[in-house]
Design a protein around this motif. Structure first.
Motif, PDB file in Angstrom:
ATOM      1  N   LEU A 111       0.821  -1.209   0.000  1.00 20.19           N
ATOM      2  CA  LEU A 111       0.000   0.000   0.000  1.00 20.19           C
ATOM      3  C   LEU A 111       0.857   1.262   0.000  1.00 20.19           C
ATOM      4  CD1 LEU A 111      -2.832  -1.010   2.518  1.00 20.19           C
ATOM      5  CD2 LEU A 111      -2.871  -1.102   0.016  1.00 20.19           C
ATOM      6  N   ALA A 112       2.007   1.209   0.663  1.00 27.39           N
ATOM      7  CA  ALA A 112       2.915   2.367   0.660  1.00 27.39           C
ATOM      8  C   ALA A 112       3.409   2.661  -0.755  1.00 27.39           C
ATOM      9  CB  ALA A 112       4.097   2.117   1.598  1.00 27.39           C
ATOM     10  N   MET A 113       3.749   1.613  -1.506  1.00 30.06           N
ATOM     11  CA  MET A 113       4.174   1.828  -2.895  1.00 30.06           C
ATOM     12  C   MET A 113       3.017   2.341  -3.747  1.00 30.06           C
ATOM     13  SD  MET A 113       7.387   1.192  -2.898  1.00 30.06           S
ATOM     14  CE  MET A 113       7.342   1.874  -1.213  1.00 30.06           C
ATOM     15  N   SER A 114       1.820   1.862  -3.478  1.00 33.21           N
ATOM     16  CA  SER A 114       0.646   2.371  -4.194  1.00 33.21           C
ATOM     17  C   SER A 114       0.432   3.851  -3.901  1.00 33.21           C
ATOM     18  CB  SER A 114      -0.605   1.578  -3.798  1.00 33.21           C
ATOM     19  OG  SER A 114      -0.549   0.261  -4.295  1.00 33.21           O
ATOM     20  N   ALA A 115       0.704   4.255  -2.655  1.00 32.31           N
ATOM     21  CA  ALA A 115       0.560   5.666  -2.291  1.00 32.31           C
ATOM     22  C   ALA A 115       1.542   6.534  -3.074  1.00 32.31           C
ATOM     23  CB  ALA A 115       0.766   5.837  -0.788  1.00 32.31           C
ATOM     24  N   LEU A 116       2.804   6.096  -3.160  1.00 30.35           N
ATOM     25  CA  LEU A 116       3.796   6.856  -3.922  1.00 30.35           C
ATOM     26  C   LEU A 116       3.416   6.930  -5.400  1.00 30.35           C
ATOM     27  CD1 LEU A 116       7.134   5.551  -2.353  1.00 30.35           C
ATOM     28  CD2 LEU A 116       6.069   7.793  -2.025  1.00 30.35           C
ATOM     29  N   ARG A 117       2.965   5.813  -5.933  1.00 32.05           N
ATOM     30  CA  ARG A 117       2.554   5.797  -7.333  1.00 32.05           C
ATOM     31  C   ARG A 117       1.339   6.706  -7.543  1.00 32.05           C
ATOM     32  NH1 ARG A 117       0.613   1.494  -9.383  1.00 32.05           N
ATOM     33  NH2 ARG A 117       1.349   1.919 -11.489  1.00 32.05           N
ATOM     34  N   GLY A 118       0.461   6.764  -6.554  1.00 31.85           N
ATOM     35  CA  GLY A 118      -0.684   7.658  -6.655  1.00 31.85           C
ATOM     36  C   GLY A 118      -0.268   9.116  -6.727  1.00 31.85           C
ATOM     37  N   LEU A 119       0.736   9.498  -5.931  1.00 33.12           N
ATOM     38  CA  LEU A 119       1.243  10.866  -6.008  1.00 33.12           C
ATOM     39  C   LEU A 119       1.733  11.176  -7.419  1.00 33.12           C
ATOM     40  CD1 LEU A 119       3.251  11.109  -2.658  1.00 33.12           C
ATOM     41  CD2 LEU A 119       0.983  12.067  -3.141  1.00 33.12           C
ATOM     42  N   GLY A 120       2.474  10.241  -8.001  1.00 35.99           N
ATOM     43  CA  GLY A 120       2.965  10.435  -9.358  1.00 35.99           C
ATOM     44  C   GLY A 120       1.844  10.499 -10.372  1.00 35.99           C
ATOM     45  N   PHE A 121       0.861   9.634 -10.201  1.00 35.18           N
ATOM     46  CA  PHE A 121      -0.250   9.606 -11.152  1.00 35.18           C
ATOM     47  C   PHE A 121      -1.048  10.902 -11.101  1.00 35.18           C
ATOM     48  CE2 PHE A 121      -4.419   7.763 -12.628  1.00 35.18           C
ATOM     49  CZ  PHE A 121      -3.994   7.530 -13.928  1.00 35.18           C
ATOM     50  N   GLY A 122      -1.203  11.462  -9.907  1.00 30.01           N
ATOM     51  CA  GLY A 122      -1.904  12.731  -9.782  1.00 30.01           C
ATOM     52  C   GLY A 122      -1.208  13.853 -10.524  1.00 30.01           C
ATOM     53  N   LEU A 123       0.114  13.931 -10.391  1.00 33.52           N
ATOM     54  CA  LEU A 123       0.881  14.951 -11.108  1.00 33.52           C
ATOM     55  C   LEU A 123       0.797  14.741 -12.620  1.00 33.52           C
ATOM     56  CD1 LEU A 123       4.041  15.009  -8.816  1.00 33.52           C
ATOM     57  CD2 LEU A 123       2.350  16.828  -9.017  1.00 33.52           C
ATOM     58  N   LEU A 124       0.871  13.485 -13.040  1.00 34.85           N
ATOM     59  CA  LEU A 124       0.846  13.168 -14.465  1.00 34.85           C
ATOM     60  C   LEU A 124      -0.495  13.510 -15.098  1.00 34.85           C
ATOM     61  CD1 LEU A 124       2.141  11.729 -16.958  1.00 34.85           C
ATOM     62  CD2 LEU A 124       1.151   9.605 -16.068  1.00 34.85           C
ATOM     63  N   THR A 125      -1.583  13.145 -14.454  1.00 33.63           N
ATOM     64  CA  THR A 125      -2.900  13.317 -15.060  1.00 33.63           C
ATOM     65  C   THR A 125      -3.292  14.785 -15.159  1.00 33.63           C
ATOM     66  OG1 THR A 125      -3.881  12.884 -12.877  1.00 33.63           O
ATOM     67  CG2 THR A 125      -3.780  11.049 -14.420  1.00 33.63           C
ATOM     68  N   VAL A 126      -3.075  15.544 -14.098  1.00 31.53           N
ATOM     69  CA  VAL A 126      -3.426  16.965 -14.151  1.00 31.53           C
ATOM     70  C   VAL A 126      -2.520  17.699 -15.134  1.00 31.53           C
ATOM     71  CG1 VAL A 126      -3.527  19.115 -12.847  1.00 31.53           C
ATOM     72  CG2 VAL A 126      -4.393  17.009 -11.835  1.00 31.53           C
ATOM     73  N   GLY A 127      -1.226  17.394 -15.092  1.00 32.39           N
ATOM     74  CA  GLY A 127      -0.302  18.039 -16.022  1.00 32.39           C
ATOM     75  C   GLY A 127      -0.640  17.748 -17.469  1.00 32.39           C
ATOM     76  N   GLY A 128      -1.015  16.499 -17.769  1.00 37.60           N
ATOM     77  CA  GLY A 128      -1.353  16.137 -19.135  1.00 37.60           C
ATOM     78  C   GLY A 128      -2.616  16.814 -19.622  1.00 37.60           C
ATOM     79  N   ALA A 129      -3.668  16.785 -18.810  1.00 34.23           N
ATOM     80  CA  ALA A 129      -4.929  17.399 -19.230  1.00 34.23           C
ATOM     81  C   ALA A 129      -4.788  18.909 -19.383  1.00 34.23           C
ATOM     82  CB  ALA A 129      -6.027  17.067 -18.216  1.00 34.23           C
ATOM     83  N   THR A 130      -4.027  19.540 -18.483  1.00 32.23           N
ATOM     84  CA  THR A 130      -3.788  20.978 -18.598  1.00 32.23           C
ATOM     85  C   THR A 130      -3.035  21.293 -19.885  1.00 32.23           C
ATOM     86  OG1 THR A 130      -3.725  21.225 -16.194  1.00 32.23           O
ATOM     87  CG2 THR A 130      -2.730  22.988 -17.496  1.00 32.23           C
ATOM     88  N   ALA A 131      -2.035  20.484 -20.212  1.00 30.22           N
ATOM     89  CA  ALA A 131      -1.259  20.714 -21.430  1.00 30.22           C
ATOM     90  C   ALA A 131      -2.127  20.611 -22.675  1.00 30.22           C
ATOM     91  CB  ALA A 131      -0.095  19.728 -21.503  1.00 30.22           C
TER      92      ALA A 131
END
Length: 397
Positions: A111-131
């Motif tokens: 679950l800790a690794m899932s949490a870190l991956r979630g942080l990355g996914f959040g940055l990726l998804t918002v950054g991509g849609a904004t772009a």
């Protein structure tokens, strides 16, 4: 509300030739490739170490929870550190933790690794849609969102069905190595950043930039529809491999779901540009409700053709509504609120995905998978009717 009665004519040329757009699609494809490989196999790893169905549901629920937490702070983080640094950090956080997951045999560490991956996914998804919203003009945004959605859906179509089979044949280590693919997207970040420019919020075209409450009031129909369809999609992506006894049939069902989702997200773009997204949202959501309900009934067990038909129907709704709701949200939020709109839309998407994993995991423990999916389909159908009436008779700006 969204002004979709009068839709601007598309510009000359193809959205594929917009500066920075192809590098964005490439980086997005690699980022979501790593995400797609671990979306079904992460919960399978939890089952492998004896965590049970509830533990398996927690893997993706935690992933989506920390995705949402990251999305809440991505706008101020981008203003402070810049779009490129935040987008690159998202790729690293999403990809690198997957390398540690084969070494972990306890649920808490998983679950800790899932949490870190979630942080990355959040940055990726918002950054991509904004772009996307910054690189392409509004009159072509439906097609641009469709192309962007294709770069998201294509790896899900190819890799999500493959992940359970790869885990059965090659083991979780091989799948986790593929989960690090987002790191390979780093060379494209600078190529995108030079065309994205500033993502600072500014005054709206029609006056002052709306606050968060005003923004939510403008775009709430798209968020409700998105939350509902991604709840169903999250349940399918998380539990299809567990619900279907034969791995090959589970792979076919996931391929039907993700493949039709990719086509739906791409094909609906032209219709959204021409006629506006409003008229399509409720009917497509009703189709998804029926698909999710039948999917649960056909999976445990049922005719393979019915399972694949249900996967295709729900996949079409899942993909199409991602396009329709994002186009609706960008139009309703206003051009100068695009970063905020991207944050809100992505939170709705990922909150729904996590809710589907968590709720269906818990309901299936108390009841059965077919009953849980049937109940979910009924709730989505009822909400779709109410939403359709609101879109039909609600005030238009």
């Amino acid at each position: 509300m969204v002004k979709d009665d009068v839709v601007a004519s598309p510009p000359d040329g193809s959205v594929w030739r917009a500066p920075g757009f192809l590098p964005l699609l490439t980086a997005t494809l690699l980022g979501f490739a790593g995400f797609a490989m671990l979306l079904p196999s992460g919960p399978m790893r939890a089952l492998e170490i004896g965590a049970g169905a509830e533990g398996a549901g927690l893997v993706n629920a935690v992933l989506m929870l920390f995705t949402v937490l990251a999305q809440l702070v991505v706008a101020p983080a981008t203003r402070r550190f810049g779009w490129a640094r935040c987008f690159a950090a998202g790729l690293l956080f999403l990809g690198l933790p997957s390398l540690a997951m084969p070494l972990l045999a306890e649920l808490n560490w998983l679950l800790a690794m899932s949490a870190l991956r979630g942080l990355g996914f959040g940055l990726l998804t918002v950054g991509g849609a904004t772009a996307v919203s910054l690189l392409v003009p509004p009159s072509a945004r439906g097609r641009a969102v469709g192309a962007y959605g294709l770069s998201i859906a294509l790896p899900q179509f190819l890799l999500t069905p493959l992940a359970p089979v790869a885990m059965e044949t090659a083991g979780f280590t091989a799948v986790a190595l593929a989960g690090a693919l987002p790191v390979a997207a780093l060379p494209w970040v600078s190529r995108i950043a030079r065309h994205v420019g500033s993502v600072e919020d500014g005054p709206d075209d029609d006056g002052e930039k709306p606050g968060w409450a005003a923004l939510l009031h403008r775009i709430w129909p798209s968020l409700v529809a998105l939350l509902l369809v991604t709840t169903g999609g999250g349940a399918v992506l998380t539990f299809a491999a567990e619900m279907v006894d034969a791995p090959a049939v589970a792979a076919l069902a996931l391929a039907a779901f993700t493949g039709v989702a990719a086509l739906g997200r791409w094909l609906i773009g032209g219709a959204a540009d021409r006629w506006g997204p409003r008229r399509f949202i409720a009917p497509v959501l009703l189709l998804g409700a029926a698909g999710f309900a039948v999917f649960g009934l056909a999976a445990s067990p049922g005719p393979v053709w019915l399972l694949l038909a249900a996967a295709g129907a729900s996949g079409f709704a899942y993909g199409s509504l991602q396009n329709l709701t994002l186009v609706y949200a960008f139009a309703g939020g206003g051009e100068r609120s695009r970063p905020r709109t991207s944050v809100v839309w992505n939170i709705g998407f990922d909150a729904g995905t996590g809710l589907g994993a968590l709720a269906i995991g818990q309901l299936s423990e108390a009841l059965t998978f077919p009953t849980a999916f049937l109940a979910m389909g009924a709730v989505i159908a009822g909400a779709a009717v109410v939403l359709g009436l609101a879109l039909r008779f609600g005030r238009r700006a």
